[in-house]
Design an enzyme around this catalytic site. Sequence first.
Site, short mmCIF file in Angstrom:
data_model
loop_
_atom_site.label_atom_id
_atom_site.label_comp_id
_atom_site.label_asym_id
_atom_site.label_seq_id
_atom_site.Cartn_x
_atom_site.Cartn_y
_atom_site.Cartn_z
N GLU A 58 -24.32 -0.79 7.56
CA GLU A 58 -23.97 -2.01 6.81
C GLU A 58 -24.48 -2.03 5.37
O GLU A 58 -23.77 -2.51 4.49
CB GLU A 58 -24.43 -3.25 7.58
CG GLU A 58 -23.75 -3.44 8.93
CD GLU A 58 -22.22 -3.58 8.86
OE1 GLU A 58 -21.69 -3.87 7.77
OE2 GLU A 58 -21.57 -3.38 9.91
N GLY A 98 -15.99 -12.04 10.51
CA GLY A 98 -15.10 -11.99 9.36
C GLY A 98 -14.13 -10.83 9.48
O GLY A 98 -12.92 -11.00 9.39
N HIS A 111 -14.95 -4.44 2.13
CA HIS A 111 -16.06 -4.11 3.02
C HIS A 111 -15.56 -3.30 4.23
O HIS A 111 -16.09 -2.22 4.53
CB HIS A 111 -16.75 -5.40 3.47
CG HIS A 111 -17.89 -5.18 4.39
ND1 HIS A 111 -19.20 -5.13 3.95
CD2 HIS A 111 -17.95 -4.99 5.73
CE1 HIS A 111 -19.99 -4.92 4.98
NE2 HIS A 111 -19.26 -4.83 6.08
N GLU A 112 -14.56 -3.82 4.91
CA GLU A 112 -14.09 -3.12 6.12
C GLU A 112 -13.48 -1.76 5.77
O GLU A 112 -13.67 -0.79 6.50
CB GLU A 112 -13.10 -3.99 6.90
CG GLU A 112 -13.60 -5.39 7.28
CD GLU A 112 -15.00 -5.43 7.87
OE1 GLU A 112 -15.45 -4.43 8.46
OE2 GLU A 112 -15.68 -6.46 7.71
N HIS A 133 -16.15 0.84 5.32
CA HIS A 133 -16.71 1.37 6.58
C HIS A 133 -16.02 2.65 7.03
O HIS A 133 -16.56 3.40 7.84
CB HIS A 133 -16.56 0.34 7.70
CG HIS A 133 -17.73 -0.58 7.84
ND1 HIS A 133 -19.03 -0.14 8.01
CD2 HIS A 133 -17.79 -1.94 7.88
CE1 HIS A 133 -19.83 -1.18 8.14
NE2 HIS A 133 -19.12 -2.29 8.05
N GLU A 177 -14.28 -3.16 11.38
CA GLU A 177 -13.72 -1.94 10.79
C GLU A 177 -13.06 -1.02 11.80
O GLU A 177 -13.27 0.20 11.76
CB GLU A 177 -14.86 -1.21 10.06
CG GLU A 177 -16.02 -0.67 10.94
CD GLU A 177 -17.15 -1.67 11.15
OE1 GLU A 177 -16.90 -2.89 11.08
OE2 GLU A 177 -18.29 -1.22 11.40
N ASP A 184 -27.54 -7.34 18.81
CA ASP A 184 -27.11 -8.45 17.96
C ASP A 184 -28.26 -9.04 17.16
O ASP A 184 -28.05 -9.61 16.08
CB ASP A 184 -26.53 -9.56 18.85
CG ASP A 184 -25.10 -9.86 18.48
OD1 ASP A 184 -24.39 -8.90 18.13
OD2 ASP A 184 -24.71 -11.04 18.54
N LYS A 228 -20.27 -16.82 11.34
CA LYS A 228 -20.93 -17.04 10.05
C LYS A 228 -20.71 -18.48 9.56
O LYS A 228 -21.55 -19.02 8.84
CB LYS A 228 -20.35 -16.04 9.05
CG LYS A 228 -20.79 -16.26 7.63
CD LYS A 228 -20.10 -15.30 6.69
CE LYS A 228 -20.20 -15.86 5.29
NZ LYS A 228 -19.37 -15.18 4.31
N TYR A 238 -27.67 -5.71 5.77
CA TYR A 238 -26.61 -5.80 4.75
C TYR A 238 -27.17 -5.82 3.33
O TYR A 238 -26.89 -4.96 2.52
CB TYR A 238 -25.78 -7.07 4.96
CG TYR A 238 -24.87 -7.03 6.17
CD1 TYR A 238 -25.37 -7.26 7.45
CD2 TYR A 238 -23.52 -6.75 6.06
CE1 TYR A 238 -24.54 -7.22 8.56
CE2 TYR A 238 -22.68 -6.72 7.17
CZ TYR A 238 -23.19 -6.95 8.41
OH TYR A 238 -22.38 -6.91 9.51
N1 BES Z 1 -19.18 -4.20 11.51
C1 BES Z 1 -19.34 -5.53 11.04
C2 BES Z 1 -19.25 -6.58 12.11
C3 BES Z 1 -20.23 -6.47 13.26
C4 BES Z 1 -21.46 -5.87 13.12
C5 BES Z 1 -19.88 -7.01 14.47
C6 BES Z 1 -22.32 -5.78 14.21
C7 BES Z 1 -20.74 -6.93 15.55
C8 BES Z 1 -21.96 -6.30 15.41
C9 BES Z 1 -18.34 -5.87 9.93
O1 BES Z 1 -18.07 -4.78 9.10
C10 BES Z 1 -18.97 -6.90 9.04
O2 BES Z 1 -20.00 -6.63 8.52
N2 BES Z 1 -18.32 -8.03 8.86
C11 BES Z 1 -18.78 -9.07 7.98
C12 BES Z 1 -18.06 -8.90 6.66
C13 BES Z 1 -18.79 -9.30 5.43
C14 BES Z 1 -20.13 -8.64 5.27
C15 BES Z 1 -17.94 -9.02 4.20
C16 BES Z 1 -18.45 -10.40 8.62
O3 BES Z 1 -17.82 -10.40 9.69
O4 BES Z 1 -18.81 -11.43 8.09
ZN ZN Z 2 -19.79 -4.30 7.97
#
Ligand code: BES
Ligand code: ZN
Length: 618
Positions: free
Chosen positions: A336, A286, A313-314, A317, A289, A393, A576, A401
């Site tokens: 997170e 999504g 959200h971003e 961060h 950051e 991952d 997602k 979260y």
């Molecule tokens: N930092 C994350 C994305 C991430 C985490 C990528 C770990 C790879 C490894 C980013 O801030 C995130 O959480 N994105 C979410 C947003 C949502 C929670 C609003 C997403 O991509 O869905």
């Molecule tokens: Zn995040």
Amino acid sequence: MKKLLTLIAVASIMASCNSNTTKETTQTLDSNSIDKHTQSNADKVKVKHLHLDIAVDFDTRKIHGCATWDIDNPRAEDKLILDAYQLTVDSILVDGKRAEFSLGQPVEHIGSALQIPIAKESKKVAIHYRTGDNPRALQWLEPQQTNGKQYPFLYTQSESIYARSWIPCADGPGIRFTYTARVSVPKGLMALMSAENPQQKNDSGIYNFNMDVPVPAYLMALAVGDITFKPIDERTGVYAEPAMIDKARYEFEQVGKMVQMAEQLYGPYRWGRYDALVLPPGFPIGGMENPKLTFCTPTIIAGDRSLMNLIAHELAHNWSGNLVTNATWNDFWLNEGFTVYFERRLTEAMTDKAYGDMLWELGYQDLEKTVEDLGKDSKDTHLKLDLTGRDPDDGLTDIAYEKGAALLKLIEINVGREKMDAFLKKYFDEHAFKTITTAQFLTYLDANLIKGDKALADKININAWVYGAGIPTNCPRTQPVRFVKVDEARTAFLQGKPAKELVIAGWSTNEWLHFLRKMPKPLQTTQMQALDAAYNFTNSGNSEIADQWYVMAIAADYKPAYAAIDKFLSRVGRRKFLEPLYEEMMATDKQQMAKDIYGKYRMNYHPLAQMTLDKLVK
Ligand code: BES
Ligand code: ZN
């Protein structure tokens, strides 16, 4: 190495015990507070600054050039060890002299250790290299896969340990460095990084970057494409392909205000500009950051600013994560969970409590599903993880979260908002540009908020959250007033009220999601038809609603949606959204459909999404 670190820890504990003035928290280095996902020895040899001089070659799909590290070796280590993932290293110069380096055998998930002999006085290590055949961080798009369809596109996704697949680096969240870069791209394209950025294309195709605030490698980012810029206010703006820029600019109208609100909550934004880059639809997540420049999916451009919580959200961060960083990927919830809490507070400040409450409840539903999927006794439902020997991952679940955020909400409920906010502001200030482990956070919480109040500590029972499984019994649950009407409408529909007659005035994305999520599964075809006729879900332009509807369509074998599902899966690369759709096909006897669609579109997805889906669709 472990022994050595323990010794340092003991020494620093003793040092802080001896001094009356330092309030430094002591470091308990339990075995999983050591970052096991990097082989670098940057804990001993300091890597201070990176200069990256690279060319982006769309014909060969390679990045190549030179990464020069400024180092400091006060302890006279005989080598510098960096992380590399399928990189080809052509030569290395240490202070201008050729060095006999070695590139170790690849370790699963982690890659190779690049060992470079150095001396006590060594200062500059210049590594000439090329990326491998399928670097995990990179996605190269054909013009066809972009909005404009004219030019190719490239973007990176370095979190958690993929920076090493495009830069030889000390790739651990606990290792920070500043960087400069010179990036050469085909004429007509613009390059952007997680740094001070250009606002216009130039004719030379050469772009220079400066990041003067130290960042960990997972925040290294690059995007190259036909990109333009529009300002929002003096310090915020949005980048996108020309075909998207106006829609993006409209959607992001509130972002300038959002930065101000975030500052009011938890203190100054310390990164200069805050811009966002809207990527082509293949972007695997999504949002990311990347400092100074959030990368995000175009699936949040809903036309009505209803998915802006992702930007909240971003943005958040930039305090939790970029400023105060999880020491290892086992402490991922510190990035997170804090960010989701901050995001919800920010969204509430931008809207109102009734709106924010809906996000808490939807988050709780996500948490319930995650715990059910992982198993309520699974260690992967602990906040503090143990990802030794695994891909980080694996820790990317709603435990970090939503369980993380719920813990902070529980603390807030128990101490009150005023104290909570003062505590968090102080936490960000005192840990700015530092890393933190879970154990350090617990110590800090004790010293600054719990302060020996046994009754309070018992009420929160934090160990059950951090080192225990499942959803703790004291987990707060929100009952959003705005969902009462939604539940009524759903019940009425299920009891036979015509879909067109439901009272849905003023519903946001959140209400629709709640309305659909709590439907029985599968719905009957006639019910699907009635809903679709009334609300045209199959052709929804809102990606969140469409994705939820498509899952229901697969479960109900509702064929009128299948062409739209195919199209969605061809365009969108956001993990997602992809995962639940392929999962539902695999779970409902539509394995062949899953295989056919995945076979057609696998090449449209980012390597990280491919990794996830390869395991699912087979
Ligand atoms: N930092 C994350 C994305 C991430 C985490 C990528 C770990 C790879 C490894 C980013 O801030 C995130 O959480 N994105 C979410 C947003 C949502 C929670 C609003 C997403 O991509 O869905
Ligand atoms: Zn995040």
